[in-house]
Design an enzyme around this catalytic site. Sequence first.
Site: not given
Ligand code: AGP
Length: 609
Positions: A2, A27, A74, A100-101, A482, A486, A489, A505, A604
């Site tokens: 927070c 935050r 938060w 905050n905590g 993963e 990364k 994206e 394969h 996001k």
């Molecule tokens: C991850 O780096 C991406 N931003 C995206 O794949 C994300 O993980 C996915 O949209 C799921 O989001 P969520 O965890 O908020 O459900």
Amino acid sequence: MCGIVGYIGQKKACPILLEGLRRLEYRGYDSSGMAILDGQKMRTVKAVGKVCNLEEKIGDRDFAGTIGIAHTRWATHGKPSDKNSHPHADCSGDISLVHNGIIENYLELKKDLEKKGHKFTSETDSEVVAHQIEELNKKLGYEEAVFATLKMIRGTYGLAILNAQEPDKIIVARNGSPLVLGVGNGEYVIASDVSAIIRHTQQVVYLEDGEVAIIKADGYVVKTIQNKTKTKEVTQLDWSLEKAEKQGYAHFMLKEIFEQPAAIEDAIRGRLLPGEGLAKLGGLQGVVEKLRTIEKIIIVSCGTSYHAGLIGEYMLEEYAGIPVEVEYASEFRYRKPILNAKTAVIAISQSGETADTLAAIREAKHKGALTLGIVNTVGSTIARETDAGIYNHAGPEIGVASTKAFTSQLSILVLLTVMLGRQREMSLVTGQRIIKELKRIPKLIEKILAQDKEIKKMAKKYAKYTDFLYLGRKYNFPIACEGALKIKEISYVHAEGYATGEMKHGPIALIDENFPSLFVAPRDSVYEKTISGIQEIKARSGRVIAIATEGDTEIAKLVDDVIYIPKTLEMLTPLLAVVPLQLFAYYVGVSKGLDVDKPRNLAKSVTVE
Ligand code: AGP
């Protein structure tokens, strides 16, 4: 996490507090509020949602007071609502504070205070602190009551406290959550970080854990929690505001990568019972007995959270003996999933608002399955619609690319594995061993983060390539996926994550000197097989980067570049192996001059199907 702001001086506190909250909104933005002392009159305003809602609520009311505290939340305990918004007050309304905590022992303190007649108005852990001070104030006096209360708290806090009976001071205290004191000219600004301070002064005092500051308009004193006075250095800042919000990091993504040790500590705080080799997950208390009877788990999630689910599958099958399926949430609901009352469907979601995951959970509920959530955003839709769940406590993740939420999700999956495993065949010793090693992970991640410069150099060397193959086996196959996500994206480079065994394969046809491979190759139960895969790539002139276990000099002879991670339990290697891949993707993106916090075409939280 927070945001906290406080002001004491000659100017009206209200506009200064509002501006400070706006600076700290990144935050947390579930709700906000402020309390201002005008003489002995305490005036408090709170609003759910962003700071602009608080501003609207205050309107053109002219708050005369020149001392005040404020908070942008938060949520960790208690959903976003007016009553759960800070500041929180005691029964008399004289003592008001922002926090905050996480107060780990708030329930026991709350029970004791309720027995003594205290009436609580919120579901938060923070409110307990105000009532505890009120209780002790009766016999110790105010300042002593604050110190005595701080000694009773287990957990983390950044606190700013007002008392209408002593309206000439703000008391602040820090333990585990940041607090900075801005030293102005006859005025002081307290805040969670310097972004809310630097427009008033560049002179700051960083409080450390276990320190308390008593601040008046004409001066301040810093003491230890044992009430011993301490001399503190005043630091001269030269930060821009933008740099301050990222606490000196170039991007939120880099800041959040470096926050991972703290995020994991917050995920496991108060949830380990090392002596019994158990995990205590408060959010699952209501379904503990039902979980004993579960015969199958289906994990539904998207993107990075899907990769966390894939790792959870290996953990839960190996250590809890429960069959697990991991499904892309967007696919799950259009299949004919076989589930019933003996199935637990677990949604993993940082935002708790991903439309595909939410839809999958609703489908699972129609079919009578038990639905659980592993969610970072308190009070989010998925958190509210699942039957029970576990919050990450990772704080807001601003960068679109998920980093600290991912390792926090893995930490929660380890706790869930221990909890379900110990209900079944997992021995006390195994539970103890996993918990003991999980507690070491934050420190081990710190060691990897210390290689930041080497990884940056390596990223520069490989930034010219347009394609990558990421490969891993068993627990680290999802890490390969993963890592590929990364770099895709963040730097718009084509990358594919594959199980190493699958390479022959088909994908190996891609390999030549312009198509580097990145192997996640810790010394684990499939290490030898991984080495064979590396040799197959090298035989075709492919460049290879390896993520390897410290001390493995053999692999260094085989590959072009190696990043070392500390040794740990095989099931915990993903929490370490992902960190170099996050940094690698970040630095490739930065070297291309891209907006790594807001990559093109992405959001996001994907709240559309
Ligand atoms: C991850 O780096 C991406 N931003 C995206 O794949 C994300 O993980 C996915 O949209 C799921 O989001 P969520 O965890 O908020 O459900």
